[in-house]
Structures are given as structure tokens and as C-alpha cells.
Design an enzyme around this catalytic site. Structure first.
Site, PDB file in Angstrom:
ATOM      1  N   LYS A 172       0.765  -1.334  -0.065  1.00  0.00           N
ATOM      2  CA  LYS A 172      -0.007  -0.070  -0.013  1.00  0.00           C
ATOM      3  C   LYS A 172       0.835   1.352  -0.086  1.00  0.00           C
ATOM      4  O   LYS A 172       1.491   1.359   0.998  1.00  0.00           O
ATOM      5  CB  LYS A 172      -0.802  -0.130   1.392  1.00  0.00           C
ATOM      6  CG  LYS A 172      -1.691   1.309   1.686  1.00  0.00           C
ATOM      7  CD  LYS A 172      -2.560   1.224   2.527  1.00  0.00           C
ATOM      8  CE  LYS A 172      -3.297   2.475   2.839  1.00  0.00           C
ATOM      9  NZ  LYS A 172      -4.193   2.534   4.216  1.00  0.00           N
ATOM     10  N   ASP A 187     -12.250   7.138   3.807  1.00  0.00           N
ATOM     11  CA  ASP A 187     -11.110   6.558   4.473  1.00  0.00           C
ATOM     12  C   ASP A 187     -10.452   5.168   4.354  1.00  0.00           C
ATOM     13  O   ASP A 187      -9.537   5.069   4.891  1.00  0.00           O
ATOM     14  CB  ASP A 187     -11.259   7.158   5.878  1.00  0.00           C
ATOM     15  CG  ASP A 187     -10.085   7.342   6.780  1.00  0.00           C
ATOM     16  OD1 ASP A 187      -9.016   7.320   6.045  1.00  0.00           O
ATOM     17  OD2 ASP A 187      -9.924   7.490   7.939  1.00  0.00           O
ATOM     18  N   GLU A 199      -9.567   3.784   1.999  1.00  0.00           N
ATOM     19  CA  GLU A 199      -8.801   3.740   0.649  1.00  0.00           C
ATOM     20  C   GLU A 199      -7.843   2.659   0.274  1.00  0.00           C
ATOM     21  O   GLU A 199      -7.628   2.300  -0.555  1.00  0.00           O
ATOM     22  CB  GLU A 199      -8.375   5.288   0.597  1.00  0.00           C
ATOM     23  CG  GLU A 199      -6.770   5.494   1.060  1.00  0.00           C
ATOM     24  CD  GLU A 199      -6.541   5.165   2.509  1.00  0.00           C
ATOM     25  OE1 GLU A 199      -7.769   5.307   3.087  1.00  0.00           O
ATOM     26  OE2 GLU A 199      -5.647   4.932   2.917  1.00  0.00           O
ATOM     27  N   ASP A 216       1.514   6.122   5.594  1.00  0.00           N
ATOM     28  CA  ASP A 216       0.498   5.409   5.123  1.00  0.00           C
ATOM     29  C   ASP A 216       0.996   4.587   3.790  1.00  0.00           C
ATOM     30  O   ASP A 216       0.261   3.832   3.131  1.00  0.00           O
ATOM     31  CB  ASP A 216      -0.784   6.094   4.924  1.00  0.00           C
ATOM     32  CG  ASP A 216      -2.043   5.055   5.033  1.00  0.00           C
ATOM     33  OD1 ASP A 216      -1.865   4.247   5.518  1.00  0.00           O
ATOM     34  OD2 ASP A 216      -3.056   5.292   4.476  1.00  0.00           O
ATOM     35  N   ARG A 267      -7.831  -0.468   0.964  1.00  0.00           N
ATOM     36  CA  ARG A 267      -8.474  -1.593   0.317  1.00  0.00           C
ATOM     37  C   ARG A 267      -8.900  -1.429  -1.079  1.00  0.00           C
ATOM     38  O   ARG A 267      -8.731  -2.350  -1.915  1.00  0.00           O
ATOM     39  CB  ARG A 267      -9.508  -2.167   1.146  1.00  0.00           C
ATOM     40  CG  ARG A 267     -10.744  -1.335   1.235  1.00  0.00           C
ATOM     41  CD  ARG A 267     -11.504  -1.590   2.500  1.00  0.00           C
ATOM     42  NE  ARG A 267     -11.020  -1.253   3.695  1.00  0.00           N
ATOM     43  CZ  ARG A 267     -11.618  -1.336   4.944  1.00  0.00           C
ATOM     44  NH1 ARG A 267     -12.814  -2.027   5.088  1.00  0.00           N
ATOM     45  NH2 ARG A 267     -11.217  -0.816   6.083  1.00  0.00           N
ATOM     46  N   ASP A 279      -2.516  10.160   3.902  1.00  0.00           N
ATOM     47  CA  ASP A 279      -4.097   9.578   3.919  1.00  0.00           C
ATOM     48  C   ASP A 279      -4.852  10.630   4.929  1.00  0.00           C
ATOM     49  O   ASP A 279      -4.764  10.418   6.138  1.00  0.00           O
ATOM     50  CB  ASP A 279      -4.157   8.157   4.594  1.00  0.00           C
ATOM     51  CG  ASP A 279      -5.526   7.570   4.720  1.00  0.00           C
ATOM     52  OD1 ASP A 279      -6.570   8.657   4.068  1.00  0.00           O
ATOM     53  OD2 ASP A 279      -5.948   6.707   5.404  1.00  0.00           O
ATOM     54  N   LYS A 287     -10.030  12.725   8.364  1.00  0.00           N
ATOM     55  CA  LYS A 287      -9.665  12.069   9.688  1.00  0.00           C
ATOM     56  C   LYS A 287      -9.779  13.570  10.644  1.00  0.00           C
ATOM     57  O   LYS A 287      -9.645  14.701  10.243  1.00  0.00           O
ATOM     58  CB  LYS A 287      -8.558  11.717   9.635  1.00  0.00           C
ATOM     59  CG  LYS A 287      -8.185  10.347   8.977  1.00  0.00           C
ATOM     60  CD  LYS A 287      -6.625   9.732   8.738  1.00  0.00           C
ATOM     61  CE  LYS A 287      -6.492   8.463   8.190  1.00  0.00           C
ATOM     62  NZ  LYS A 287      -7.218   7.407   8.704  1.00  0.00           N
TER      63      LYS A 287
HETATM   64  N1  BES Z   1      -4.306   4.241   6.882  1.00  0.00           N
HETATM   65  C1  BES Z   1      -5.456   4.031   7.715  1.00  0.00           C
HETATM   66  C2  BES Z   1      -5.295   3.115   8.650  1.00  0.00           C
HETATM   67  C3  BES Z   1      -4.219   3.501   9.954  1.00  0.00           C
HETATM   68  C4  BES Z   1      -4.735   4.000  11.080  1.00  0.00           C
HETATM   69  C5  BES Z   1      -2.933   3.184   9.530  1.00  0.00           C
HETATM   70  C6  BES Z   1      -3.825   4.178  11.972  1.00  0.00           C
HETATM   71  C7  BES Z   1      -1.971   3.339  10.827  1.00  0.00           C
HETATM   72  C8  BES Z   1      -2.453   3.812  11.901  1.00  0.00           C
HETATM   73  C9  BES Z   1      -6.617   3.496   6.957  1.00  0.00           C
HETATM   74  O1  BES Z   1      -6.648   4.189   5.448  1.00  0.00           O
HETATM   75  C10 BES Z   1      -7.982   4.111   7.560  1.00  0.00           C
HETATM   76  O2  BES Z   1      -8.118   5.177   7.554  1.00  0.00           O
HETATM   77  N2  BES Z   1      -8.834   2.932   8.045  1.00  0.00           N
HETATM   78  C11 BES Z   1      -9.893   3.205   8.596  1.00  0.00           C
HETATM   79  C12 BES Z   1     -10.948   2.311   8.097  1.00  0.00           C
HETATM   80  C13 BES Z   1     -12.326   2.476   8.485  1.00  0.00           C
HETATM   81  C14 BES Z   1     -12.834   4.055   7.853  1.00  0.00           C
HETATM   82  C15 BES Z   1     -13.225   1.536   8.068  1.00  0.00           C
HETATM   83  C16 BES Z   1      -9.731   3.041  10.054  1.00  0.00           C
HETATM   84  O3  BES Z   1      -8.995   2.275  10.507  1.00  0.00           O
HETATM   85  O4  BES Z   1     -10.208   3.709  10.744  1.00  0.00           O
HETATM   86 ZN    ZN Z   2      -4.854   4.683   4.923  1.00  0.00          ZN
HETATM   87 ZN    ZN Z   3      -7.754   5.978   5.359  1.00  0.00          ZN
END
Ligand code: BES
Ligand code: ZN
Ligand code: ZN
Length: 500
Positions: free
Chosen positions: A267, A349, A351, A290, A353, A272, A279
Site C-alpha cells: 500500500k 477513509d 482507501e 501510510d 483496500r 491519508d 480524519k
Molecule cells: N491508513 C488508515 C489505517 C491506519 C490507522 C494506519 C492508524 C496506521 C495507523 C486507513 O486507511 C484507514 O483510515 N482505515 C480506517 C478504516 C475505516 C474507515 C473502516 C480506520 O482504520 O479507521
Molecule cells: Zn490509509
Molecule cells: Zn484511510
């Protein structure tokens, strides 16, 4: 910094300091530590008797040698209990001792191959772990600090061995450790770099340069080609940013006789923000990291270019920013992925996947198998496993076990997470084939189940490194900031598969 294996008597080398060790509970040190103790007139034994040196894991005791031996200082590093000594401890203790000596202003360090004597560890593996510990533990990222650092730098670490018959093997271990640790530090550099210095274009440039320098092939797919390929999911994430997205492909060819190609997917979200599902601002800067999974794949490919095992490996890195704007993807939108599946966007968010979906389809188009993806995918995985273990998911139990074992050997811990069918329904959509967010509970699993839909029949493992890609403090071989996790696991896996 130079790390090398040399033969000789460690007490007779003109060094700023040497690192010897002690197991917890040992009253009379033997081996190299015993020899140093005798040369120092028994000071180590005395400090043990007085209770100052206990040998506890990562305990450090500094002794000034005052001319009794050539090296000016001796560090006695605690290895913990003899039972259960492993390479992870050797790596960690070396790192801690090296950082301590850097603070003390030492420039030339000698060390023994810890654990290779009474510890029963193979001396080649110990030399590798010592080299890794020194290079990983002394890592710094000072690129954007214009002031001179307060502390000096260790210029040389010598792994000293008296038994000459062991040298060739130890040199090999040391050389491998250097390649792996320097690759890990490359991944750290990339992930520590602020997002304005590490855009998708910058990532592609790093990949191109590595390909040139290490005999790899590099191809960068741009927007028009992504459109032709129907990569609606990757393009959907990319459409909110002015930075053009890139699909980076790096190939290493080490086996002409085989048509099989091992695949790595990483990834590469260079920032992000969450997109329209933005966020909270607190801590958002962390999301410059990220793209850690993508950096891991690029760095692992460089290591393979250096080690040149008999195997073919291709890395695929979808790189993009995730930003809100007038052209950005919106919740409720529906995207068509390269595989033909339609995706309802619940949160912009989620993104990672989306871009991985198209990257996995592309990996399948290239015929890569098996495929390992590495991604800072979910906060849920960090909640579940904390910052020590990465989450391991997949559709092939044997492959999952192999990856976890490669991780163990590399000193990167992983924990397998469940993939029961029953979790699949979390991603069911009323308007498209699948939606990009399940529910809050088990968020790391529903994300992996989403990816499974795009890995299809390809044997595949997904490593969620959201909890492990960054360290909050200097600890053992980790340094505050990006960890470069995954590099050593991926390379170890490739080396193991090449052996077959
Ligand atoms: N890049 C984040 C995940 C992440 C969180 C990485 C903390 C490193 C530290 C990912 O893209 C994300 O934002 N995931 C969301 C998914 C949710 C919207 C289903 C999350 O984990 O909150
Ligand atoms: Zn991310
Ligand atoms: Zn994200």
C-alpha cells in the site's frame, strides 16, 4: 558506518569500546567475557558479586579499562536468562549497547557474536543479528534538521572472532545482515519522509533508481494506462489529489528456468487525510507513513537485487494521495474495479483496500503467485494487536504459516487472524457487489475479507502493519518513527522459497 567481521583477540584491538555480555544469574563469566574479566583483574566478577551487574536483558554496565587492555571501555550487556536466548535478543541488545556508546561519544566499537558461545546460537546467524542490531539501532533520520547533531556517530563496528575457522560463515552472515538492515533503513527513510517529499512521483523515482542500480526492471503505469486497464478503484482514490497516482512495478529475475513469480504488493498512500470522510486533525500528520507497505516492498526488492537468490519476484505498489477536494471521491459513490466488481464507497477513509483491490487484480494479470501484500490498512488491527505483532490474514493456511515463520526468523512477529466465511457478509452492499466498510467490530478482518475478494484463487497473504509500522520510542532495534517492518520478512520468505 562500516560493519565487519575480523579475527583476533578483542582485548588487543585499539577500539573506543568493546561489547561483551552476561546471562542473568551467572556469577563467573566464561568465554570472551571471562577473558576480558581476567584481563581487567576480575572487575566484572566483582561487580557481579556486589550486585551491580545482574545480566538482566538490555542492562548495560560501562567499565573504563584504564590501560589494562587496548580498548578504552568495556560494556557488559545483559542477555537475560540463558534459556530462551534467541536472535531477537541478540539484535536488540546490540542495538541498545550501540546507542549507549554513540551517546558516550565512541567512534570505533568491537563486539563479540553474542550467544554464539554458551548461548548455542549458530555463529553465522549471530553475526547477522549483530550486524542488523547495530545498523538498525543506530538509524537516524536527520535530513530536515539543519543543526549539527549533539551526538557523534559510530563509524565502525567490528565483530571480533578468535576462531579463524568460523570467519567465512560469519562474514556471510554479516553481509546478509547488512543488506537486510540497510534495506529496512531505506523503507524507514521513505516512510519518515514528509508527504511533500514523498509523493507518488517521488516513490516511483526511488523505485526507478533502485532498478537502475541493482539490476531490476521497473515500470510505472500512469493514469491513461490505468484507465485502459479499468482500475476504477485506484483512480477513484486518486481523483481527489493534484498529485498523479502511480502504479509502480519492480521485477527481479533470478531464475530463468522457472515461470513462477512470487508477488509482493504494498500500500502506497503517501498521505491519508481520509478524503471527504476526513480524519480528525490531531495526529493526522502520522498518515505520511501510510505508504509504509509500499516502501517495504520497494526496499525488499532492492535487497533481492543485492542478494540475488534463485527466484523471480515482482513487486506491485499502487501509490496515491487520499485528499478531499472538489473532484474527490464521495461516500455513496460506486466504483468499478479492474476485476469488474463494483464497490459502494461507505467511507473514503477506507482507501487502502480500494487501491490494493486493483493492485491485486494487476498482480493476478501478471500471473504472480503466491502474493503477499503489506499494508497499514486498519486502525482496528492496531487496537487488536498493539504495536508488537502485525496481523496475518490469507486464503492458504500453509502459505500463512510460511510467512509467519519467515517473520519469526527475521525477528518480525505476526499473529494470524481469523478468516471465517461468516465475516464475509459484513461487506455486503445493497447497491453494489461489495462495500468498502463493514462494521466497526472486527474491522481488520472485514478489510482482509474485502481484499480476499480481489485476490480470488491466488494463494495470498495479507499483512496489516498499521500497528507495527511506527514506533513511539527507541526500543531494542527500533528507533522512534518508521520501523521498516516487513522488509526482512519478505526477503527471508523469498530466500526460503528460492532454496526449494
Ligand atoms: N491508513 C488508515 C489505517 C491506519 C490507522 C494506519 C492508524 C496506521 C495507523 C486507513 O486507511 C484507514 O483510515 N482505515 C480506517 C478504516 C475505516 C474507515 C473502516 C480506520 O482504520 O479507521
Ligand atoms: Zn490509509
Ligand atoms: Zn484511510
Amino acid at each position: 558506518m562500516e560493519v565487519k567481521v575480523v579475527s583476533g583477540d578483542i582485548t588487543k584491538l585499539p577500539l573506543g569500546a568493546i561489547i561483551v555480555n552476561l546471562f542473568e544469574g551467572v556469577k563467573m563469566p566464561s568465554g570472551a567475557t571471562g577473558a576480558v574479566d581476567r584481563a581487567l583483574g576480575g572487575i566484572i566478577t566483582q561487580l557481579i558479586a556486589e550486585g551491580e551487574i545482574k545480566g538482566k536483558l538490555n542492562e548495560i554496565t560501562l567499565i573504563h579499562s584504564l590501560g589494562k587492555i587496548e580498548p578504552s571501555r568495556v560494556v557488559v550487556a545483559g542477555l537475560g536468562k540463558e534459556k530462551g536466548l534467541d536472535l531477537r535478543r541478540v539484535r536488540g541488545v546490540t542495538a541498545e549497547a550501540c546507542r549507549y556508546l554513540r551517546k558516550a561519544g565512541v567512534e570505533r566499537v568491537g563486539t563479540i557474536a553474542h550467544g554464539a558461545g554458551t548461548g548455542g546460537i549458530d555463529s553465522e546467524k549471530s553475526a547477522q543479528a549483530v550486524a542488523e542490531g547495530a545498523i538498525l539501532g543506530l538509524y537516524t533520520f536527520r535530513k530536515h534538521q539543519t543543526k549539527e547533531p549533539e551526538q557523534g556517530e559510530i563509524k565502525e563496528v567490528l565483530i571480533v572472532e578468535q576462531d579463524e575457522s568460523k570467519l567465512p560463515q560469519m562474514e556471510q552472515g554479516c553481509a546478509r545482515g547488512k543488506v537486510l538492515a540497510e534495506a529496512t533503513n531505506l523503507a524507514r527513510d521513505m516512510a519518515n519522509e514528509p508527504a511533500n517529499y514523498m509523493t507518488p512521483t517521488d516513490m516511483a523515482e526511488v523505485a526507478r533508481k533502485i532498478a537502475q542500480d541493482y539490476g531490476l526492471e521497473c515500470q510505472v503505469i500512469e493514469r491513461e494506462e490505468m484507465e485502459r486497464l479499468g482500475m476504477g478503484a485506484l483512480l477513484g482514490v486518486a481523483q481527489g489529489s493534484r498529485q498523479p497516482s502511480k502504479l509502480i512495478i519492480l521485477s527481479y529475475k533470478g531464475d530463468d528456468q522457472s515461470k513462477g513469480i512470487l508477488g509482493f504488493v504494498g500500500k502506497g498512500v503517501t498521505f491519508d487525510s481520509g478524503g471527504i470522510s476526513i480524519k480528525p486533525s490531531e495526529g493526522m500528520g502520522e498518515m505520511k507513513g501510510d505508504m509504509a507497505g509500499g516502501a517495504t516492498v520497494i526496499a525488499a526488492m532492492r535487497a533481492l537485487g543485492q542478494l540475488r537468490p534463485k527466484i523471480n519476484v515482482t513487486g506491485v505498489i499502487p501509490a496515491t494521495e487520499n485528499l478531499p477536494s472538489g473532484t474527490a471521491l464521495k461516500p455513496g459513490d460506486v466504483l468499478k474495479a479492474m476485476s469488474g466488481k463494483t464497490i459502494e464507497i461507505v467511507s473514503t477513509d477506507a482507501e487502502g483496500r480500494l487501491i490494493l483491490a486493483d493492485a491485486l487484480s494487476y498482480a493476478r494479470k501478471l500471473g504472480l503467485s503466491p502474493v503477499i501484500d503489506v499494508a497499514t490498512l486498519t486502525g482496528a488491527c492496531r487496537v487488536a494487536l498493539g504495536n508488537f505483532c502485525s496481523g496475518a490474514f490469507g486464503n492458504d493456511e500453509e502459505l500463512i504459516a510460511r510467512v509467519i515463520k519467515a517473520g519469526e526468523e527475521a525477528g518480525e512477529c505476526m499473529w494470524q487472524m481469523p478468516m471465517y466465511e461468516e465475516y464475509k457478509e459484513l461487506n455486503k452492499s445493497d447497491v453494489a457487489d461489495i462495500k468498502n466498510v463493514g462494521e466497526r467490530w472486527g474491522g481488520a478482518i472485514s478489510a482482509a475479507q474485502f481484499l480476499a475478494e480481489f485476490a480470488e484463487e491466488t494463494p495470498w497473504v495479507h499483512l496489516d502493519i498499521a500497528g507495527t509500522s511506527e514506533s513511539r520510542k527507541d526500543k531494542a532495534f527500533l528507533v522512534k518513527g518508521a520501523t521498516g517492518v516487513g522488509v526482512r520478512t519478505l526477503v527471508s520468505l523469498a530466500l526460503a522459497l528460492a532454496q526449494e
